[in-house]
Design an enzyme around this catalytic site. Structure first.
Site, mmCIF file in Angstrom:
data_model
loop_
_atom_site.group_PDB
_atom_site.id
_atom_site.type_symbol
_atom_site.label_atom_id
_atom_site.label_comp_id
_atom_site.label_asym_id
_atom_site.label_seq_id
_atom_site.Cartn_x
_atom_site.Cartn_y
_atom_site.Cartn_z
ATOM 1 N N LEU A 55 -47.396 118.303 3.005
ATOM 2 C CA LEU A 55 -46.997 118.023 4.277
ATOM 3 C C LEU A 55 -47.011 118.504 5.416
ATOM 4 O O LEU A 55 -47.673 119.782 5.266
ATOM 5 C CB LEU A 55 -45.461 117.778 3.710
ATOM 6 C CG LEU A 55 -44.537 117.414 2.885
ATOM 7 C CD1 LEU A 55 -42.843 117.600 3.451
ATOM 8 C CD2 LEU A 55 -44.760 116.062 2.895
ATOM 9 N N ASP A 56 -47.396 117.913 6.220
ATOM 10 C CA ASP A 56 -47.926 118.824 8.429
ATOM 11 C C ASP A 56 -46.950 119.529 8.242
ATOM 12 O O ASP A 56 -45.898 119.413 7.864
ATOM 13 C CB ASP A 56 -48.017 116.818 9.077
ATOM 14 C CG ASP A 56 -49.370 116.158 8.698
ATOM 15 O OD1 ASP A 56 -49.973 116.260 8.406
ATOM 16 O OD2 ASP A 56 -48.872 115.427 9.995
ATOM 17 N N LYS A 57 -47.778 120.508 9.331
ATOM 18 C CA LYS A 57 -45.913 121.687 9.589
ATOM 19 C C LYS A 57 -45.284 121.235 10.248
ATOM 20 O O LYS A 57 -44.566 121.693 9.826
ATOM 21 C CB LYS A 57 -46.986 123.011 10.278
ATOM 22 C CG LYS A 57 -46.513 124.039 10.661
ATOM 23 C CD LYS A 57 -47.174 124.868 11.765
ATOM 24 C CE LYS A 57 -46.668 125.498 12.500
ATOM 25 N NZ LYS A 57 -46.820 127.321 13.268
ATOM 26 N N THR A 59 -43.743 117.767 10.110
ATOM 27 C CA THR A 59 -42.901 117.177 9.162
ATOM 28 C C THR A 59 -42.509 117.513 8.513
ATOM 29 O O THR A 59 -42.502 118.797 7.390
ATOM 30 C CB THR A 59 -43.890 116.582 7.995
ATOM 31 O OG1 THR A 59 -45.323 115.386 9.214
ATOM 32 C CG2 THR A 59 -43.208 115.167 6.995
ATOM 33 N N HIS A 155 -52.709 112.939 7.981
ATOM 34 C CA HIS A 155 -52.221 112.336 9.650
ATOM 35 C C HIS A 155 -51.628 110.684 9.613
ATOM 36 O O HIS A 155 -51.112 110.311 10.961
ATOM 37 C CB HIS A 155 -52.442 112.741 11.015
ATOM 38 C CG HIS A 155 -52.405 113.912 10.622
ATOM 39 N ND1 HIS A 155 -53.248 114.558 12.482
ATOM 40 C CD2 HIS A 155 -52.006 115.019 10.624
ATOM 41 C CE1 HIS A 155 -52.620 116.426 12.427
ATOM 42 N NE2 HIS A 155 -52.698 116.534 11.573
#
Length: 220
Positions: A55-57, A59, A155
């Site tokens: 997961l994105d940082k 998110t 993303h």
């Protein structure tokens, strides 16, 4: 280095750990990363863990980790095959033209334009006055969207929603910076409002769904 906050564990068995990642915590450690799920969770449970996806940082949400390389390979494959179902929730500026649909705009990844497909469903739409605001957001309603991915581009949700005129609140890369500033000031929304809120796993006893609620949509 400072104290390390414990990472909530929603489920674990002999193969996997389902972690509840907070926004601002990186999934994977590396150069210049002081805290990440893989390093902090390993210290927390006393054994090495392996990420099955990322997961994105910024998110938040459910992140599946494995307890061995073999289990990581197995569950990464199940995720790639869509046997593991991932669902996201996002709080956005604007309102989609229809209550459900898909976004199929290509996304540039590693210098190449690649096909990308995101499905969305409108959970709730609110006007600024519902928050007790005047016209700080102009004519922009705020929408809570549920999303699933048919592809896994970098993303992807953030880019697709921004391209569709539905930028995620708090997105400082693809979002609307003027509206983000107003949301931070008037709504207290100071981070990316995107959460991997539901994960369905094919366990030995059958399909089991795990769900969390992030604070940005808890009271929406």
């Amino acid at each position: 280095m400072g104290s390390v906050s414990l990472i909530p564990i929603e489920y674990q068995d002999s193969e996997i750990i389902l972690a509840n990642k907070r926004s601002g915590l990186a999934s994977q450690g590396g150069s210049g990363v002081s805290h990440s799920v893989d390093t902090d969770l390993a210290a927390q449970i006393g054994q090495k863990v392996y990420l099955c996806h990322r997961l994105d940082k910024d998110t938040s949400g459910l992140l599946l980790c494995a307890k061995s390389p073999q289990a990581a390979n197995k569950w990464s494959r199940l995720i790639a095959e869509k046997t593991v179902k991932k669902e996201y929730m996002a709080l956005c500026f604007g309102q989609p033209k229809s209550p459900k649909g898909k976004i199929s705009l290509p996304i540039r990844e590693k210098g190449l334009m690649k096909d990308a497909l995101t499905y969305f469903e409108l959970e709730k739409s609110l006007l600024p006055k519902d928050f007790g605001l005047e016209n700080d957001f102009g004519l922009f309603p705020i929408s809570l969207l549920k999303l699933t991915l048919a592809t896994g581009r970098t993303h992807q949700i953030r880019i697709h929603l921004a391209q569709s005129g539905l930028p995620i609140i708090g997105d400082d890369k693809y979002g609307n910076f003027v509206l983000n500033k107003a949301a931070k000031r008037d709504l207290g929304l100071k981070r990316l409002c995107l959460c991997a809120f539901r994960l369905t796993l094919p366990l030995l006893e059958g399909q089991k769904t795990f769900q969390i609620k992030d604070d940005f949509f808890l009271d929406i």
